[in-house]
Design a protein around this motif. Sequence first.
Motif, mmCIF file in Angstrom:
data_model
loop_
_atom_site.group_PDB
_atom_site.id
_atom_site.type_symbol
_atom_site.label_atom_id
_atom_site.label_comp_id
_atom_site.label_asym_id
_atom_site.label_seq_id
_atom_site.Cartn_x
_atom_site.Cartn_y
_atom_site.Cartn_z
ATOM 1 N N SER A 80 0.846 -1.195 0.000
ATOM 2 C CA SER A 80 0.000 0.000 0.000
ATOM 3 C C SER A 80 0.877 1.240 0.000
ATOM 4 O O SER A 80 1.960 1.250 0.608
ATOM 5 N N GLY A 81 0.382 2.279 -0.654
ATOM 6 C CA GLY A 81 1.052 3.567 -0.563
ATOM 7 C C GLY A 81 1.094 4.108 0.847
ATOM 8 O O GLY A 81 1.926 4.972 1.165
ATOM 9 N N ALA A 82 0.226 3.589 1.722
ATOM 10 C CA ALA A 82 0.216 4.020 3.121
ATOM 11 C C ALA A 82 1.545 3.741 3.807
ATOM 12 O O ALA A 82 1.876 4.376 4.808
ATOM 13 N N ALA A 83 2.321 2.798 3.275
ATOM 14 C CA ALA A 83 3.600 2.456 3.891
ATOM 15 C C ALA A 83 4.565 3.634 3.914
ATOM 16 O O ALA A 83 5.411 3.728 4.804
ATOM 17 N N ILE A 84 4.439 4.537 2.942
ATOM 18 C CA ILE A 84 5.409 5.631 2.842
ATOM 19 C C ILE A 84 4.781 7.018 2.866
ATOM 20 O O ILE A 84 5.492 8.020 2.815
ATOM 21 N N SER A 85 3.463 7.099 2.969
ATOM 22 C CA SER A 85 2.807 8.403 2.814
ATOM 23 C C SER A 85 2.773 9.233 4.086
ATOM 24 O O SER A 85 2.456 10.419 4.047
ATOM 25 N N GLY A 86 3.104 8.640 5.226
ATOM 26 C CA GLY A 86 3.105 9.406 6.466
ATOM 27 C C GLY A 86 1.715 9.788 6.940
ATOM 28 O O GLY A 86 1.458 10.936 7.298
ATOM 29 N N ASN A 87 0.808 8.821 6.963
ATOM 30 C CA ASN A 87 -0.571 9.070 7.370
ATOM 31 C C ASN A 87 -0.643 9.369 8.868
ATOM 32 O O ASN A 87 -0.248 8.535 9.685
ATOM 33 N N PRO A 88 -1.160 10.522 9.275
ATOM 34 C CA PRO A 88 -1.248 10.831 10.703
ATOM 35 C C PRO A 88 -2.374 10.088 11.423
ATOM 36 O O PRO A 88 -2.436 10.115 12.654
ATOM 37 N N LEU A 89 -3.252 9.438 10.659
ATOM 38 C CA LEU A 89 -4.435 8.807 11.255
ATOM 39 C C LEU A 89 -4.319 7.292 11.347
ATOM 40 O O LEU A 89 -5.267 6.631 11.754
ATOM 41 N N GLN A 90 -3.197 6.729 10.950
ATOM 42 C CA GLN A 90 -2.957 5.295 11.089
ATOM 43 C C GLN A 90 -1.515 5.089 11.506
ATOM 44 O O GLN A 90 -0.619 5.829 11.092
ATOM 45 N N VAL A 91 -1.283 4.032 12.293
ATOM 46 C CA VAL A 91 0.083 3.701 12.673
ATOM 47 C C VAL A 91 0.387 2.226 12.435
ATOM 48 O O VAL A 91 1.430 1.883 11.887
ATOM 49 N N ALA A 92 -0.528 1.327 12.816
ATOM 50 C CA ALA A 92 -0.251 -0.109 12.705
ATOM 51 C C ALA A 92 -0.195 -0.564 11.247
ATOM 52 O O ALA A 92 0.699 -1.326 10.863
ATOM 53 N N TYR A 93 -1.149 -0.107 10.440
ATOM 54 C CA TYR A 93 -1.205 -0.536 9.041
ATOM 55 C C TYR A 93 0.054 -0.126 8.273
ATOM 56 O O TYR A 93 0.684 -0.975 7.624
ATOM 57 N N PRO A 94 0.480 1.142 8.331
ATOM 58 C CA PRO A 94 1.724 1.497 7.638
ATOM 59 C C PRO A 94 2.935 0.739 8.177
ATOM 60 O O PRO A 94 3.820 0.356 7.402
ATOM 61 N N MET A 95 3.012 0.532 9.477
ATOM 62 C CA MET A 95 4.120 -0.237 10.039
ATOM 63 C C MET A 95 4.151 -1.651 9.473
ATOM 64 O O MET A 95 5.210 -2.160 9.082
ATOM 65 N N SER A 96 2.981 -2.292 9.409
ATOM 66 C CA SER A 96 2.930 -3.674 8.927
ATOM 67 C C SER A 96 3.274 -3.758 7.444
ATOM 68 O O SER A 96 3.920 -4.717 6.997
ATOM 69 N N LYS A 97 2.884 -2.760 6.673
ATOM 70 C CA LYS A 97 3.202 -2.771 5.251
ATOM 71 C C LYS A 97 4.697 -2.532 5.020
ATOM 72 O O LYS A 97 5.283 -3.071 4.069
ATOM 73 N N ASN A 98 5.342 -1.754 5.863
ATOM 74 C CA ASN A 98 6.786 -1.612 5.763
ATOM 75 C C ASN A 98 7.496 -2.920 6.089
ATOM 76 O O ASN A 98 8.533 -3.237 5.497
ATOM 77 N N ALA A 99 6.941 -3.693 7.005
ATOM 78 C CA ALA A 99 7.493 -5.018 7.273
ATOM 79 C C ALA A 99 7.407 -5.896 6.030
ATOM 80 O O ALA A 99 8.330 -6.668 5.728
ATOM 81 N N LEU A 100 6.315 -5.784 5.293
ATOM 82 C CA LEU A 100 6.162 -6.528 4.049
ATOM 83 C C LEU A 100 7.232 -6.118 3.038
ATOM 84 O O LEU A 100 7.782 -6.964 2.322
ATOM 85 N N HIS A 101 7.561 -4.844 2.978
ATOM 86 C CA HIS A 101 8.593 -4.391 2.048
ATOM 87 C C HIS A 101 9.937 -5.043 2.359
ATOM 88 O O HIS A 101 10.689 -5.398 1.441
ATOM 89 N N ALA A 102 10.227 -5.214 3.630
ATOM 90 C CA ALA A 102 11.464 -5.899 4.012
ATOM 91 C C ALA A 102 11.444 -7.348 3.535
ATOM 92 O O ALA A 102 12.474 -7.883 3.097
ATOM 93 N N LEU A 103 10.285 -7.990 3.605
ATOM 94 C CA LEU A 103 10.158 -9.365 3.126
ATOM 95 C C LEU A 103 10.397 -9.435 1.615
ATOM 96 O O LEU A 103 11.107 -10.330 1.134
ATOM 97 N N VAL A 104 9.819 -8.509 0.865
ATOM 98 C CA VAL A 104 10.009 -8.481 -0.594
ATOM 99 C C VAL A 104 11.493 -8.435 -0.922
ATOM 100 O O VAL A 104 12.005 -9.212 -1.741
ATOM 101 N N ARG A 105 12.212 -7.526 -0.287
ATOM 102 C CA ARG A 105 13.636 -7.356 -0.603
ATOM 103 C C ARG A 105 14.459 -8.555 -0.148
ATOM 104 O O ARG A 105 15.431 -8.942 -0.817
ATOM 105 N N HIS A 106 14.074 -9.134 0.981
ATOM 106 C CA HIS A 106 14.779 -10.320 1.467
ATOM 107 C C HIS A 106 14.662 -11.475 0.478
ATOM 108 O O HIS A 106 15.666 -12.104 0.113
ATOM 109 N N VAL A 107 13.448 -11.748 0.038
ATOM 110 C CA VAL A 107 13.231 -12.868 -0.885
ATOM 111 C C VAL A 107 13.962 -12.622 -2.199
ATOM 112 O O VAL A 107 14.592 -13.527 -2.762
ATOM 113 N N ALA A 108 13.905 -11.388 -2.700
ATOM 114 C CA ALA A 108 14.582 -11.066 -3.959
ATOM 115 C C ALA A 108 16.086 -11.269 -3.838
ATOM 116 O O ALA A 108 16.723 -11.854 -4.727
ATOM 117 N N ARG A 109 16.685 -10.783 -2.750
ATOM 118 C CA ARG A 109 18.127 -10.883 -2.551
ATOM 119 C C ARG A 109 18.577 -12.328 -2.312
ATOM 120 O O ARG A 109 19.580 -12.782 -2.852
#
Length: 252
Positions: free
Chosen positions: A144-173
């Motif tokens: 989700s774009g919420a991972a990087i957009s700096g939404n002031p009204l959500q915290v858990a969802y953007p955090m969890s999506k950033n964790a997913l980004h780490a998984l993407v890069r890990h699997v690729a590498r």
Amino acid sequence: MRGLSSKVGIVAGGGRGIGAATARRLAAEGATVVIGDIVEEWALDTAQTLRAAGCKVIGMRLDGTSAASQAAIVAAALAEFGGLDFYHSNLAGGTEGDIDVLNCTEEVLDRSFAINAKSHFLATQAALPVLLERGGGAMIYTSSGAAISGNPLQVAYPMSKNALHALVRHVARKFGKQGVRANGICPGVVMTEAVAQHLTDDYVAGMLEAIPHRRLGQPDDIAAAVAFLASDDGEWVNGQLWHVNGGSLLRD
């Protein structure tokens, strides 16, 4: 798309919205598809509609937060169609009660990470050994774009999506040399059934005014990106997070 007609894939969260549109696009390209959804009826109905159109598709219940359920859908792909070439992990949710860091409960945080991070981790653990044995394939994750957009009204969802980004890069590498590609798609505002029923006309007009495009997103927009990444045309794309958003976030 080149090569999709010979491929077998799983679409998790494929009963409605982006997942259903993706299953339709992949099947139209000739891919064989296993549709999983937490609401089994949605998965079965979407699969039945596609089979009636001559596509090779089955549907089943999938609880993405369960390792056993993830293993079962991979086993179904092998049993029914003899292999697996890509897995579209299209699971998201758990945003109810997700406010700011001082007002988000531990329960909401745990639910968000279970749906938006753990489910993708479990999907990878279930599918990756099969892809490696097959000589390669594609893991495609919905973020989700919420991972990087700096939404002031959500915290858990953007955090969890950033964790997913780490998984993407890990699997690729880690597994790229063995033929596995891992990429994520970060949709902007996509007018799925679930989104449309919660937005007023004024809110939709405001969102449209804010982006450099003539319309908001449709599920087919994301489906097209997934189809490309699953196909042979997407063979040189690995470890990327694609923002498919009509220009709402402009990124390098």
